[in-house]
Design a protein around this motif. Structure first.
Motif, PDB file in Angstrom:
ATOM      1  N   PHE A  17     -56.835   9.974 -29.439  1.00 51.35           N
ATOM      2  CA  PHE A  17     -56.561  11.388 -29.174  1.00 51.35           C
ATOM      3  C   PHE A  17     -57.000  11.771 -27.762  1.00 51.35           C
ATOM      4  N   LEU A  20     -54.750  10.031 -25.105  1.00 46.79           N
ATOM      5  CA  LEU A  20     -53.415  10.630 -24.994  1.00 46.79           C
ATOM      6  C   LEU A  20     -53.502  12.057 -24.467  1.00 46.79           C
ATOM      7  N   GLN A  21     -54.570  12.742 -24.822  1.00 45.39           N
ATOM      8  CA  GLN A  21     -54.741  14.118 -24.339  1.00 45.39           C
ATOM      9  C   GLN A  21     -54.905  14.129 -22.811  1.00 45.39           C
ATOM     10  N   LEU A  23     -53.731  11.828 -20.851  1.00 46.93           N
ATOM     11  CA  LEU A  23     -52.399  11.509 -20.327  1.00 46.93           C
ATOM     12  C   LEU A  23     -51.524  12.764 -20.306  1.00 46.93           C
ATOM     13  N   CYS A  24     -51.613  13.547 -21.380  1.00 50.96           N
ATOM     14  CA  CYS A  24     -50.822  14.783 -21.448  1.00 50.96           C
ATOM     15  C   CYS A  24     -51.220  15.746 -20.341  1.00 50.96           C
ATOM     16  N   MET A  25     -52.529  15.869 -20.127  1.00 55.26           N
ATOM     17  CA  MET A  25     -53.003  16.761 -19.051  1.00 55.26           C
ATOM     18  C   MET A  25     -52.425  16.326 -17.711  1.00 55.26           C
ATOM     19  N   LEU A  27     -49.708  14.621 -17.236  1.00 51.48           N
ATOM     20  CA  LEU A  27     -48.267  14.919 -17.193  1.00 51.48           C
ATOM     21  C   LEU A  27     -48.031  16.404 -16.969  1.00 51.48           C
ATOM     22  N   ILE A  28     -48.809  17.223 -17.673  1.00 50.21           N
ATOM     23  CA  ILE A  28     -48.620  18.677 -17.546  1.00 50.21           C
ATOM     24  C   ILE A  28     -48.847  19.102 -16.101  1.00 50.21           C
ATOM     25  N   ILE A  29     -49.954  18.622 -15.534  1.00 52.03           N
ATOM     26  CA  ILE A  29     -50.308  19.094 -14.192  1.00 52.03           C
ATOM     27  C   ILE A  29     -49.303  18.598 -13.163  1.00 52.03           C
ATOM     28  N   ASN A  31     -46.022  17.757 -13.743  1.00 52.53           N
ATOM     29  CA  ASN A  31     -44.614  18.007 -13.984  1.00 52.53           C
ATOM     30  C   ASN A  31     -44.276  19.468 -14.252  1.00 52.53           C
ATOM     31  N   ASN A  32     -45.259  20.326 -14.323  1.00 50.21           N
ATOM     32  CA  ASN A  32     -44.981  21.727 -14.628  1.00 50.21           C
ATOM     33  C   ASN A  32     -45.593  22.585 -13.544  1.00 50.21           C
TER      34      ASN A  32
END
Lengths: 271, 174
Positions: A17, A20-21, A23-25, A27-29, A31-32
């Motif tokens: 968790f 991956l979290q 990794l998500c952060m 990606l979020i930072i 790509n958005n």
């Protein structure tokens, strides 16, 4: 290892968790745009203290490198200090007199280097061939003898101290008896004068002078005082143990004795 | 679609991603220039993963679902973060809602052993976790807590209802 596996087995979902979290952060930072702007803003506002802490840690991590930089800087600055310079100012003392012709000149010098204390001591003075220092010239200080120039270079000269087991200097008493001054390598405050005739009357406290016979030191330079005498049976001579008037190993200032008549006297010796 | 086997789960995966990104993505109601009502059915996949799925695998499958939804939402990472969180939280929800005699993993072919109440509570937890985390990630700052709260309040009941309908319609086993 087994414990590590067990930790992962028990907390595998949590570790997954978190990974991956993160990794998500990321990606979020990346790509958005609204989120990355907020992130950048937060970093600017809150990141100051973090950056301070990080730079604080970093400043410890490169201490070694900083040390080297500072050492180089110190070396450069030390090179600018007066002690590091070669003093080209020449102080030569001489007398201008019609009655007397100048025989010895004294060239002021500083002892800039010396060997560690051992039976054969040498030191280095900051006067060399460019000021006329030559092999065989004596070196004295205000109280007594220092040594004899052994190896002159352009700006410096190595001096064999009188506290050297190879030293042989002509030394005598005021009544004309003379012998050879040498050192046994034991006590830097005491030397021995050998080959004084055993009939010479010597009392403790008598002063020992240089004789000047070897054209190294001027005549009558005080070396030290007699401490006691040892008559050598069967040789007709006695040894004088003397206390030096100076401390050759500790003096910092010296004078190179330059004998202006030396060459003339040398020619006499060779004939 | 109704089973615990991998094929059913894969079909469920694609079906829910399809529903989420091609149908429910169009639903966004709001006022004053901001949308507050969304429909989230993707977390249903996480909820319907088999009970015996290893917990790290639940998290990884949830992440895959989230990232797939993200590709269509063009918000790379936001759904993935929410889905990953949901996948992680699922084990605790299951533990809280565990029946007194535990889950009968192989007992019933169509999930009837789990009561309707259980299903509603379970979906409520999952949807809430997903929605709150999703809107938090979308806002990305606690400064926007009002928007996060409003969006969650409007989105959760609708998504909950829809997921409940889907579950009672499909009657899956988990």
């Amino acid at each position: 290892m087994e414990q590590l596996l067990r930790i992962f087995y028990n907390n595998g979902s949590f570790i997954t968790f978190v990974g991956l979290q993160l990794l998500c952060m990321y990606l979020i930072i990346n790509n958005n745009s609204p989120q990355s702007k907020i992130f950048a803003e937060t970093m600017t506002v809150r990141g100051g203290s973090v950056n301070d802490a990080i730079s604080g840690v970093n400043s410890y991590l490169d201490l070694e490198e900083q040390n080297q930089v500072l050492q180089r800087e110190i070396a450069r600055l030390k090179g600018l200090l007066p002690e590091a310079q070669y003093n080209t100012e020449v102080a030569v003392d001489s007398i201008d007199d019609r009655t007397y012709l100048q025989r010895y000149t004294f060239l002021a010098a500083n002892i800039v280097n010396r060997s560690p204390y051992r039976p054969n001591n040498t030191c280095v003075i900051d006067r060399g061939t460019q000021l006329g220092v030559k092999q065989g010239q004596g070196v004295v200080d205000n109280q007594g003898l220092i040594g004899i120039v052994d190896l002159p270079t352009e700006r410096h000269a190595r001096v064999i101290s009188i506290l050297h087991r190879a030293t042989r200097i002509s030394a005598g008493l005021s009544n004309g008896h003379y012998g050879t001054l040498l050192w046994d390598g034991q006590d830097p405050r005491r030397m021995t004068v050998t080959d004084i005739p055993d009939y010479a009357e010597v009392s403790p406290g008598d002063t020992i002078y240089t004789t000047g016979y070897s054209n190294v030191f001027p005549t009558g330079q005080v070396i030290g005082t007699v401490e006691n005498t040892e008559i050598q049976p069967g040789t007709g001579s006695q040894h004088l143990n003397i206390v030096l008037a100076n401390e050759p190993l500790n003096s910092a200032n010296a004078y190179v004795v330059q004998d202006l008549f030396k060459e003339e006297l040398e020619t006499l010796k060779q004939r | 679609m109704r089973g615990v086997d991998p094929i059913s789960n894969i079909i469920r995966f694609f079906l829910l991603v399809f529903l989420q990104v091609f149908i429910f993505r169009q639903v966004n109601l709001g006022w004053g220039g901001a949308d507050y009502v969304f429909v989230l059915v993707a977390p249903l996949f996480v909820a319907l993963l088999p009970l015996r799925t290893p917990r790290p695998m639940v998290v990884i499958f949830a992440f895959l679902l989230g990232i797939s939804v993200d590709f269509f939402y063009e918000t790379l990472g936001v759904h993935a973060a929410a889905a990953t969180f949901t996948g992680y939280i699922r084990q605790f929800v299951l533990a809280i809602l565990a029946p007194k005699d535990g889950y009968k993993v192989k007992a019933s072919p169509d999930g009837k052993d789990l009561s309707r109440t259980w299903w509603i509570q379970y979906l409520g937890f999952i949807i809430t976790a997903y929605a709150v985390f999703y809107f938090s990630m979308e806002a990305f700052s606690p400064v926007f807590w009002k928007q996060i709260l409003l969006k969650s309040l409007f989105t959760i009941p609708i998504s909950w209802m829809l997921c409940g309908i889907l579950v009672s319609f499909l009657r899956p086993r988990i």
